[in-house]
Enzyme design. Structure first.
Site, PDB file in Angstrom:
ATOM      1  N   GLY A 103       0.786  -1.234   0.000  1.00  0.00           N
ATOM      2  CA  GLY A 103       0.000   0.000   0.000  1.00  0.00           C
ATOM      3  C   GLY A 103       0.814   1.279   0.000  1.00  0.00           C
ATOM      4  N   ARG A 156     -14.178 -18.436  -8.840  1.00  0.00           N
ATOM      5  CA  ARG A 156     -13.874 -17.044  -9.208  1.00  0.00           C
ATOM      6  C   ARG A 156     -15.154 -16.230  -9.378  1.00  0.00           C
ATOM      7  NH1 ARG A 156      -8.881 -15.472  -7.730  1.00  0.00           N
ATOM      8  NH2 ARG A 156      -8.622 -13.825  -9.248  1.00  0.00           N
ATOM      9  N   ASN A 167      -6.082   3.212 -12.710  1.00  0.00           N
ATOM     10  CA  ASN A 167      -5.017   2.289 -12.313  1.00  0.00           C
ATOM     11  C   ASN A 167      -3.675   2.993 -12.440  1.00  0.00           C
ATOM     12  OD1 ASN A 167      -3.817  -0.332 -11.722  1.00  0.00           O
ATOM     13  ND2 ASN A 167      -3.220  -0.408 -13.870  1.00  0.00           N
ATOM     14  N   HIS A 206       0.268   2.155 -13.236  1.00  0.00           N
ATOM     15  CA  HIS A 206       1.125   1.090 -13.790  1.00  0.00           C
ATOM     16  C   HIS A 206       2.567   1.589 -13.833  1.00  0.00           C
ATOM     17  CE1 HIS A 206       2.150  -2.495 -16.024  1.00  0.00           C
ATOM     18  NE2 HIS A 206       2.875  -1.733 -16.808  1.00  0.00           N
ATOM     19  N   GLU A 222       5.141   7.414  -9.515  1.00  0.00           N
ATOM     20  CA  GLU A 222       3.863   6.880  -9.027  1.00  0.00           C
ATOM     21  C   GLU A 222       3.256   7.727  -7.913  1.00  0.00           C
ATOM     22  OE1 GLU A 222       3.616   2.605  -8.283  1.00  0.00           O
ATOM     23  OE2 GLU A 222       5.469   2.342  -9.406  1.00  0.00           O
TER      24      GLU A 222
END
Length: 197
Positions: free
Chosen positions: A12, A66, A108, A110, A181
């Protein structure tokens, strides 16, 4: 005020960057309503608890298949009435139903400059190992909207990071986190929260 949920599988560090940016006032008009992990031992859940953010684990190990897991994941997220879902090292491919339901509301981070070193199999240290193996001189990070593909959604922000002689995957990973990031993700959230995108 937009309601944000962060989905994470590991330590995290990007979650911490978001929390820190909120505390510094770099993310406004937003509240962190949920941290959800697919792993019970994810340190991200501890980070959430320390900051009085609801911490939830939906582990695939607790479901017979799943399909049942994905249904539970969607139900958990739905129950928090989120406006934005942030994938911050969430190593689960979301179901088509999930992606369709939250179209344009999932982002997101990446750890490469998409379209390089992305897609199936490229996550975590594997990305940085591939970068070093290929011998590129510049890497970086990308924040993008999530669509049905893997790392194929519209790009929001990118930031380049230099690859230095003597880099190991671990050293490069740390530099990409610190220089790209941890800056890009809070900036993207703030832009979305304040209708600047």
């Amino acid at each position: 005020m937009i309601r944000i949920g962060v989905l994470v599988s590991g330590g995290g560090t990007n979650l911490q960057a978001i929390i820190d940016a909120m505390q510094r006032g770099e993310i406004t008009n937003a509240s962190l309503e949920l941290v959800l992990s697919n792993k019970k031992d994810a340190y991200a859940l501890e980070r959430a608890k320390k900051n009085q953010i609801p911490a939830v684990c939906i582990s695939p190990k607790d479901y017979e298949n799943r399909e049942a897991f994905h249904k539970a994941l969607l139900e958990a997220v739905d129950s928090y009435q989120l406006d934005l879902i942030v994938l911050a090292g969430f190593l689960v491919v979301l179901s088509q139903e999930f992606v369709h339901k939250y179209q344009g509301k999932i982002i997101n981070i990446h750890p490469s400059l998409i379209p390089s070193f992305c897609g199936d199999g490229y996550y975590g240290l594997r990305v940085h190992e591939a970068v070093l193996k290929r011998g590129v001189k510049v890497t970086g990070a990308t924040v993008h909207f999530v669509d049905e593909g893997t790392d194929t959604g519209p790009i929001i922000y990118q930031k380049a990071v230099e690859v230095l002689p003597g880099d190991t995957p671990e050293i490069l990973q740390k530099r990409v986190m610190e220089q790209a990031e941890w800056k890009l993700l809070p900036a993207a959230i703030n832009a979305i929260a304040n209708q600047k995108l």
